[in-house]
Design a protein around this motif. Structure first.
Motif, short mmCIF file in Angstrom:
data_model
loop_
_atom_site.label_atom_id
_atom_site.label_comp_id
_atom_site.label_asym_id
_atom_site.label_seq_id
_atom_site.Cartn_x
_atom_site.Cartn_y
_atom_site.Cartn_z
N ALA A 107 -26.78 -31.24 17.64
CA ALA A 107 -27.43 -30.63 18.80
C ALA A 107 -27.16 -31.46 20.06
N VAL A 108 -27.16 -32.77 19.94
CA VAL A 108 -26.94 -33.64 21.09
C VAL A 108 -25.50 -33.57 21.58
N PHE A 109 -24.54 -33.55 20.65
CA PHE A 109 -23.15 -33.75 21.03
C PHE A 109 -22.22 -32.56 20.81
N LYS A 110 -22.62 -31.59 19.96
CA LYS A 110 -21.67 -30.55 19.58
C LYS A 110 -22.14 -29.14 19.90
N GLY A 111 -23.19 -29.02 20.68
CA GLY A 111 -23.61 -27.70 21.12
C GLY A 111 -24.41 -26.90 20.13
N PHE A 112 -24.88 -27.53 19.06
CA PHE A 112 -25.73 -26.80 18.12
C PHE A 112 -27.05 -26.46 18.82
N ALA A 113 -27.56 -25.26 18.59
CA ALA A 113 -28.74 -24.77 19.31
C ALA A 113 -29.98 -25.59 18.98
N TRP A 114 -30.64 -26.10 19.99
CA TRP A 114 -31.85 -26.90 19.76
C TRP A 114 -32.95 -26.08 19.10
N ARG A 115 -32.96 -24.77 19.35
CA ARG A 115 -34.01 -23.94 18.76
C ARG A 115 -33.90 -23.89 17.23
N LYS A 116 -32.72 -24.26 16.70
CA LYS A 116 -32.52 -24.24 15.25
C LYS A 116 -32.78 -25.59 14.59
N VAL A 117 -32.97 -26.63 15.38
CA VAL A 117 -33.07 -27.98 14.81
C VAL A 117 -34.27 -28.10 13.88
N LEU A 118 -35.45 -27.68 14.35
CA LEU A 118 -36.64 -27.79 13.51
C LEU A 118 -36.56 -26.88 12.29
N PRO A 119 -36.19 -25.60 12.42
CA PRO A 119 -36.06 -24.77 11.21
C PRO A 119 -35.06 -25.32 10.20
N TYR A 120 -33.91 -25.81 10.67
CA TYR A 120 -32.94 -26.40 9.76
C TYR A 120 -33.54 -27.60 9.04
N SER A 121 -34.23 -28.45 9.78
CA SER A 121 -34.80 -29.66 9.19
C SER A 121 -35.86 -29.32 8.14
N VAL A 122 -36.67 -28.30 8.43
CA VAL A 122 -37.69 -27.88 7.47
C VAL A 122 -37.03 -27.32 6.21
N ALA A 123 -35.99 -26.51 6.38
CA ALA A 123 -35.29 -25.95 5.22
C ALA A 123 -34.68 -27.06 4.37
N GLN A 124 -34.10 -28.06 5.01
CA GLN A 124 -33.53 -29.20 4.29
C GLN A 124 -34.62 -29.96 3.53
N LEU A 125 -35.74 -30.19 4.19
CA LEU A 125 -36.84 -30.90 3.55
C LEU A 125 -37.37 -30.14 2.34
N LEU A 126 -37.53 -28.83 2.49
CA LEU A 126 -38.03 -28.03 1.37
C LEU A 126 -37.03 -28.00 0.22
N GLY A 127 -35.74 -27.92 0.52
CA GLY A 127 -34.74 -27.96 -0.53
C GLY A 127 -34.79 -29.25 -1.31
N ALA A 128 -34.93 -30.37 -0.58
CA ALA A 128 -35.02 -31.67 -1.24
C ALA A 128 -36.30 -31.79 -2.07
N PHE A 129 -37.40 -31.27 -1.55
CA PHE A 129 -38.69 -31.33 -2.24
C PHE A 129 -38.65 -30.54 -3.55
N VAL A 130 -38.18 -29.32 -3.49
CA VAL A 130 -38.15 -28.48 -4.68
C VAL A 130 -37.21 -29.06 -5.73
N ALA A 131 -36.05 -29.53 -5.30
CA ALA A 131 -35.10 -30.11 -6.25
C ALA A 131 -35.67 -31.35 -6.91
N ALA A 132 -36.38 -32.17 -6.14
CA ALA A 132 -36.98 -33.38 -6.71
C ALA A 132 -38.07 -33.03 -7.72
N LEU A 133 -38.82 -31.97 -7.46
CA LEU A 133 -39.82 -31.54 -8.43
C LEU A 133 -39.16 -31.13 -9.74
#
Length: 279
Positions: free
Chosen positions: A87-113
């Motif tokens: 988002a800072v350097f390559k033009g990725f949309a800032w509006r997607k940063v939080l949703p992407y991060s949450v999806a990544q966190l949930l994927g890691a959480f479920v897999a760890a369970l």
């Protein structure tokens, strides 16, 4: 009358991924990463099968497979530090940063369970009280004699290396690998970081990779999951340090390499695309 057939080629309609599709891809790709990464640590620690080398290789392969899963749909960030740097350097949309991060966190959480449940018997055999002896299966800890300050610096450097090299591998004006080989090269980057920077703090280099499994372990019996063996809160280190390191690595790549690359005409452009570009 002779039958006539149309020679017009069928129109190919390219379906753009929706945000929901992108988030599902990030969830799935990160889950694959954790199933291999946390799974191999569980096998070594609880199953007593394997060593540090197998851990490094399985983490790298987990990244490779995760990128293959999500790359076409979302760009396969699989890591909030990478998402923020893009988002800072390559033009990725800032509006997607939080949703992407949450999806990544949930994927890691479920897999760890899943890993926690599948390896529950083995963990109970080697560490029935779920102590620090097996806590490292799920989340990173500082090595013996390593201070929190050193662990923080280690994570900044490791994540800076990761993002710097991801930018190098995906830069179309440089000498990127073929699009179908980029996930493999990115996996090798993680293997190399593990071999070179794994002892101080376990090379989390990814807030979702650490916090998701840490939460999973906390909710399934590891009361000390948020702390390090000395009793200090440690969970924040693999969150804050990689976010700083990712921006630092991206900035260094821009200053040292990207701004000095030659311009190319459309005909000279290699095939493929930078996964971070926001269409």
């Amino acid at each position: 009358m002779a039958e006539t057939r149309s020679t017009t080629a069928p129109r190919v309609v390219r379906r753009e991924p929706t945000l929901t599709g992108e988030l599902l891809a990030e969830f799935a790709g990160t889950a694959i990463l954790i199933l291999f990464g946390v799974g191999v640590v569980a096998q070594v620690v609880a199953g007593q099968n394997g060593d540090d080398d197998s851990i490094h290789w399985a983490w790298g392969l987990g990244v490779t497979f995760g990128v293959y899963v999500a790359g076409r749909t979302s760009g396969a960030h699989l890591n909030p530090a990478v998402t923020v740097a893009l988002a800072v350097f390559k033009g990725f949309a800032w509006r997607k940063v939080l949703p992407y991060s949450v999806a990544q966190l949930l994927g890691a959480f479920v897999a760890a369970l899943i890993v926690r449940w599948v390896y529950a018997d083995a963990i109970a055999t080697v560490d029935p009280r779920t102590t620090f002896d097996s806590q490292g299966i799920f989340s990173t800890l500082p090595g013996a004699g390593v201070s929190i300050g050193t662990a923080f610096l280690d994570q900044v450097v490791g994540t800076a290396l990761l993002v710097f090299l991801i930018f190098a591998v995906t830069e179309l004006r440089a000498t990127p690998p073929a699009a179908n080989l980029a996930p493999f090269i990115i996996g090798l980057i993680v293997v190399a970081i593990g071999f070179a920077w794994g002892s101080n703090a376990g090379y989390a280099i990814n807030p979702a990779r650490d916090l998701g499994p840490r939460l999973a372990s906390f909710l399934t019996g590891y009361s000390t999951a948020m702390r390090e063996p000395g009793g200090q809160f440690y969970f924040w280190v693999p969150i804050v340090a990689p976010l700083i390191g990712g921006v630092l690595g991206g900035g260094l790549y821009r200053v040292l390499v990207e701004r000095h690359l030659p311009d190319q005409t459309d005909a000279e452009q290699p095939t493929g695309r930078i996964p971070a570009e926001d269409d």
